[in-house]
Scaffold this active site. Structure first.
Site, PDB file in Angstrom:
ATOM      1  N   LYS A  74     -43.649 -45.120  17.223  1.00  0.00           N
ATOM      2  CA  LYS A  74     -43.510 -44.884  15.677  1.00  0.00           C
ATOM      3  C   LYS A  74     -42.016 -45.224  15.389  1.00  0.00           C
ATOM      4  CE  LYS A  74     -43.433 -41.484  12.098  1.00  0.00           C
ATOM      5  NZ  LYS A  74     -43.356 -40.153  11.857  1.00  0.00           N
ATOM      6  N   GLY A 115     -41.263 -34.463   5.018  1.00  0.00           N
ATOM      7  CA  GLY A 115     -41.123 -32.906   5.153  1.00  0.00           C
ATOM      8  C   GLY A 115     -41.454 -32.427   3.689  1.00  0.00           C
ATOM      9  N   ALA A 136     -46.065 -39.132   6.145  1.00  0.00           N
ATOM     10  CA  ALA A 136     -44.815 -38.376   5.552  1.00  0.00           C
ATOM     11  C   ALA A 136     -45.249 -37.887   4.140  1.00  0.00           C
ATOM     12  CB  ALA A 136     -43.589 -39.170   5.568  1.00  0.00           C
ATOM     13  N   ASN A 150     -46.749 -33.803   9.755  1.00  0.00           N
ATOM     14  CA  ASN A 150     -46.369 -32.531  10.773  1.00  0.00           C
ATOM     15  C   ASN A 150     -46.085 -31.422  10.033  1.00  0.00           C
ATOM     16  OD1 ASN A 150     -43.807 -32.617  13.212  1.00  0.00           O
ATOM     17  ND2 ASN A 150     -45.071 -31.007  12.498  1.00  0.00           N
TER      18      ASN A 150
END
Lengths: 297, 70
Positions: free
Chosen positions: A121, A182, A217, A239
């Site tokens: 990635k 994030g 993302a 994530n």
């Protein structure tokens, strides 16, 4: 490409009605790819990954902790026989560093005989505040890694032209950000994502339907995942949205269901948007004052 | 008493015996059984756990592994 077992991964076990995700030589059962960072514990990470249904997870390459070499390794908590490990180049700000990190990741995964050894990635960042990608460095690193035999899954911005350039440079998969890494901001620019999907996947615009596009993302909630899938993305990579949720395991399950819902919904053919209402109950047979007035007729 | 050399290991100076190879360094660090990859002076050392590559004085060595990430 047919949805069958291939050199990497297996289509077996894909949930009913869900086609597996084919990325280059690899076939994934789940269209949700999850990260392994930011969890409060390895145990929680393992349980959340299981709840997410993902069979591909990302990891980072970092210096060994030489002071605490007895410390537990994340690899003890990842079922390597069931998961494809996707090593990233997170934190790299130059193409040179990204290529170095990719090669180091491949070296480790080769030792583990994991299917992800051929993958990377690719992230080449341009700015610490936003973690937005450096398009020039990303393109440069993509070319070098493709020449070195990597299947490159490219993190990029939601710029359609950058996405096309990466595809043309040989990227196996293009992964535009929904919003900054994030941030939990969701899909900031659905129009741009829709354009990327059109330009990369629509044969009328030089695309190919089987070319994989994953939203990577910024995805914070299950509805963000569903929106990405309804736009026509092949998958979602996230994530923080799971790892930092109040209940990561419950959120992982919600993300899985949202991904499946979006995939199925996109293919079920949504209704045409209308300016005015369209009653679901018949006007015919109404009693009282409405019986003589049928709107639109 | 074997002569020693200084290397830069993961960004920190370290003294090791002259004649230290990549393989013996990993043994010394307790990493011979751990999944890791090694670079010496910016070059990937393939199959580091069995590498007889000698470390020279001032060699920059990076030993990396996999950690959680997104």
């Amino acid at each position: 490409m047919p949805a069958t077992d291939s050199a990497c991964g297996s289509a077996a076990g894909a949930p009913a009605g869900l086609a597996p995700l084919v990325i280059g030589p690899c076939t994934l059962r789940s269209r949700l790819v999850v990260g392994t960072g930011k969890y409060a514990s390895f145990e929680l990470m393992r349980t959340a990954i299981e709840a997410s249904g993902a069979d591909c997870v990302t990891v980072a390459v970092r210096r060994e902790r030489l002071v605490d070499s007895q410390g537990r390794s994340i690899l003890e908590f990842l079922p390597l026989d069931q998961l494809t490990i996707l090593p990233n180049t997170a934190g790299c700000f130059t193409a040179t560093d990204a290529v170095r990190v990719a090669r180091l990741g491949r070296e480790i995964l080769s030792q583990l005989n994991n299917r992800g050894a051929a993958w990377v990635k690719l992230e080449v960042l341009g700015d610490r505040l936003t973690l937005l990608p450096d398009p020039v460095g990303t393109l440069e690193a993509c070319r070098e890694l493709v020449a070195d035999g990597f299947c490159v899954l490219c993190y990029t911005s939601d710029d359609p032209i950058a996405a096309v350039r990466l595809r043309d440079a040989g990227a196996t998969c293009v992964m535009p950000a929904g919003s900054p890494i994030g941030s939990g901001g969701g899909i900031h620019n659905p129009q741009a994502i829709a354009l990327i999907l059109e330009m990369l996947k629509d044969p009328r615009h030089g695309g190919e339907g089987s070319f994989p596009v994953i939203i990577d993302a910024g995805v914070g909630t299950p509805s963000d995942v569903t929106i990405a899938m309804e736009l026509g993305a092949d998958g979602v990579l996230l994530n923080t949205g799971i790892a930092h949720a109040k209940d990561p395991v419950a959120m992982a399950r919600a993300m899985r269901l949202a991904c499946e819902a979006g995939f199925l919904g996109a293919r079920a053919g949504r209704i045409v948007r209308r300016r005015y209402a369209s009653a679901s109950s018949p006007w015919e047979g109404m009693i009282g004052s409405a019986s003589s007035e049928i709107p639109g007729e | 008493m074997p002569q020693s050399i200084r290397i830069l290991l993961n960004g920190q100076e370290r003294t090791v015996a002259q004649g230290t190879t990549v393989q013996s360094l990993l043994v010394e660090l307790g990493l011979s059984g751990s999944p890791c990859a090694v670079e010496v002076d910016g070059q990937l050392v393939s199959g580091a756990k069995n590498s007889a590559l000698l470390l020279g004085d001032g060699a920059a060595v990076e030993v990396v592994t996999l950690v959680g990430g997104g």
